[in-house]
Design an enzyme around this catalytic site. Sequence first.
Site, mmCIF file in Angstrom:
data_model
loop_
_atom_site.group_PDB
_atom_site.id
_atom_site.type_symbol
_atom_site.label_atom_id
_atom_site.label_comp_id
_atom_site.label_asym_id
_atom_site.label_seq_id
_atom_site.Cartn_x
_atom_site.Cartn_y
_atom_site.Cartn_z
ATOM 1 N N ASP A 131 -8.158 -4.716 5.638
ATOM 2 C CA ASP A 131 -7.338 -5.644 4.852
ATOM 3 C C ASP A 131 -6.956 -6.902 5.633
ATOM 4 O O ASP A 131 -6.429 -7.857 5.059
ATOM 5 C CB ASP A 131 -6.066 -4.957 4.344
ATOM 6 C CG ASP A 131 -6.310 -4.143 3.084
ATOM 7 O OD1 ASP A 131 -7.444 -4.164 2.567
ATOM 8 O OD2 ASP A 131 -5.372 -3.483 2.618
ATOM 9 N N ASN B 76 0.811 -1.223 0.000
ATOM 10 C CA ASN B 76 0.000 0.000 0.000
ATOM 11 C C ASN B 76 0.841 1.268 0.000
ATOM 12 O O ASN B 76 0.350 2.331 -0.395
ATOM 13 C CB ASN B 76 -0.953 -0.008 1.189
ATOM 14 C CG ASN B 76 -2.061 -1.029 1.042
ATOM 15 O OD1 ASN B 76 -2.431 -1.391 -0.071
ATOM 16 N ND2 ASN B 76 -2.590 -1.514 2.154
ATOM 17 N N ARG C 29 -16.545 1.947 -4.305
ATOM 18 C CA ARG C 29 -15.295 2.631 -3.987
ATOM 19 C C ARG C 29 -15.196 3.877 -4.872
ATOM 20 O O ARG C 29 -14.359 3.967 -5.752
ATOM 21 C CB ARG C 29 -14.093 1.694 -4.211
ATOM 22 C CG ARG C 29 -14.185 0.424 -3.411
ATOM 23 C CD ARG C 29 -13.142 -0.603 -3.827
ATOM 24 N NE ARG C 29 -11.849 -0.353 -3.270
ATOM 25 C CZ ARG C 29 -10.773 -1.116 -3.498
ATOM 26 N NH1 ARG C 29 -10.876 -2.163 -4.293
ATOM 27 N NH2 ARG C 29 -9.615 -0.826 -2.965
ATOM 28 N N ARG D 260 -0.985 -10.140 -6.359
ATOM 29 C CA ARG D 260 -0.991 -8.682 -6.408
ATOM 30 C C ARG D 260 -0.350 -8.093 -5.154
ATOM 31 O O ARG D 260 0.146 -6.959 -5.183
ATOM 32 C CB ARG D 260 -2.423 -8.135 -6.521
ATOM 33 C CG ARG D 260 -3.068 -8.297 -7.876
ATOM 34 C CD ARG D 260 -4.409 -7.577 -7.923
ATOM 35 N NE ARG D 260 -4.269 -6.235 -7.377
ATOM 36 C CZ ARG D 260 -5.019 -5.741 -6.385
ATOM 37 N NH1 ARG D 260 -5.954 -6.478 -5.825
ATOM 38 N NH2 ARG D 260 -4.829 -4.511 -5.960
#
Length: 428
Positions: free
Chosen positions: A305, A23, A122, A397
């Site tokens: 998360d 992130n 989102r 990812r």
Amino acid sequence: MEKFIIKGGRRLEGEVEISGAKNAVVAIIPAVILADGPCVLENIPNISDVSISLRILYEMGADVQKLDKNTYRIDAGNIKDPVVPYELARHMRASYYFLGTLLGKFGRARVSMPGGCYLGDRPIDQHLKAFSALGAACTLDNGMIDICADSLIGAQIYFDKITVGATINAMLAAVKATGLTVIENAAKEPHIVDLANFLNSMGADIMGAGTDVIKIRGVKQLKGTTYAIIPDQIEAGTYMVAAAATKGNVLIKNVIPKHLESITQKLAKIGVNVEEFDDSVRISVDGPLVKTSIKTMPHPGFPTDMQPQISTLLCLAEGTSIVTDEIFNNRFRYVDELRRMGADISVEGRVAVIEGVGKLMGAPVTAPDLRAGAALIIAGLAAGGVTEIDDIYHIERGYEDIEHKLRALGADIEKKTVPGSSVRKVAL
């Protein structure tokens, strides 16, 4: 198509090294465009979101050199056209960070609507609100976001809700704006602070990152820099839960324990032993796992998360646990997959009620998104029998070499390629 095959029931034991934070790096890589000289980024995780970000820079004209496995030298001086290639941008959510950095550098940007995991609504309205406050005009055209400004002027920006993405984009656009920008109701996550530290190392003037008010005094020029990305708190938390789910004993290295506080507090309530050191934590279990209640919140609350991973652990605990996700409205898509493995979970809106079953059984499952995929790996490690996980491109990812790291801890996991399908991967 690739899949993970896991033969469960083995305790995880040993040591694991945590990689750089996904992130943080997906914001810092686009931020390199703001520099007038080359940047060297260290502790870069080897994940597909990084490959896509670097490929975007390369396709736009940047010089991208791999110095070693986790270090890159990037010179964005040759980027002239502030348009992000559509096919690359639509593969990842964080492609929208190119909006802020291109707007800050060139006064205009054109980027496709972001892709990535589907976790519910989102919207990017708060991003556009920030750009507009700084003096930019924003339009949406055939799935493309166009932003332009004759000049960016510092402004007061108040977010209607706490949003990590919009906070980062506002920072990226404001660092070279004229005058003072004040961002209120800002996100406080560790990667917000890491981005601010990176920009300040280039000569930006940012104060207050990590609090709900960030002040940015615009500068005319930003120089190249060398910078190391912080460790990934979510990767660390995932291995912490995996160790607990298998009743293992694992030392998790290269972490910042303060970033893990909300996770360690919940694990302790569940009955997990957590021992903290300067830059590592040890996870072990010597008693029963017990129920608890969890509500995800913006930092410093429990991170969304980590919700799928810890919910999987609660399937193995005694009693009834309640998990509420206040961040995303579609974060429980993995529940049907866990039910295939014997989990007893009911979902109503944003709330999941988990009845502990003590043991899960292996089954064929599909990863619906990144963190759900990690949760299914944890379930497979703890379950009896064999678990096959499809669509693992989601997992790759955000997790570097996850199967190798788990094998080093004693897990029986392998990656297999199934012929006849295309692999969804973008490599530099």
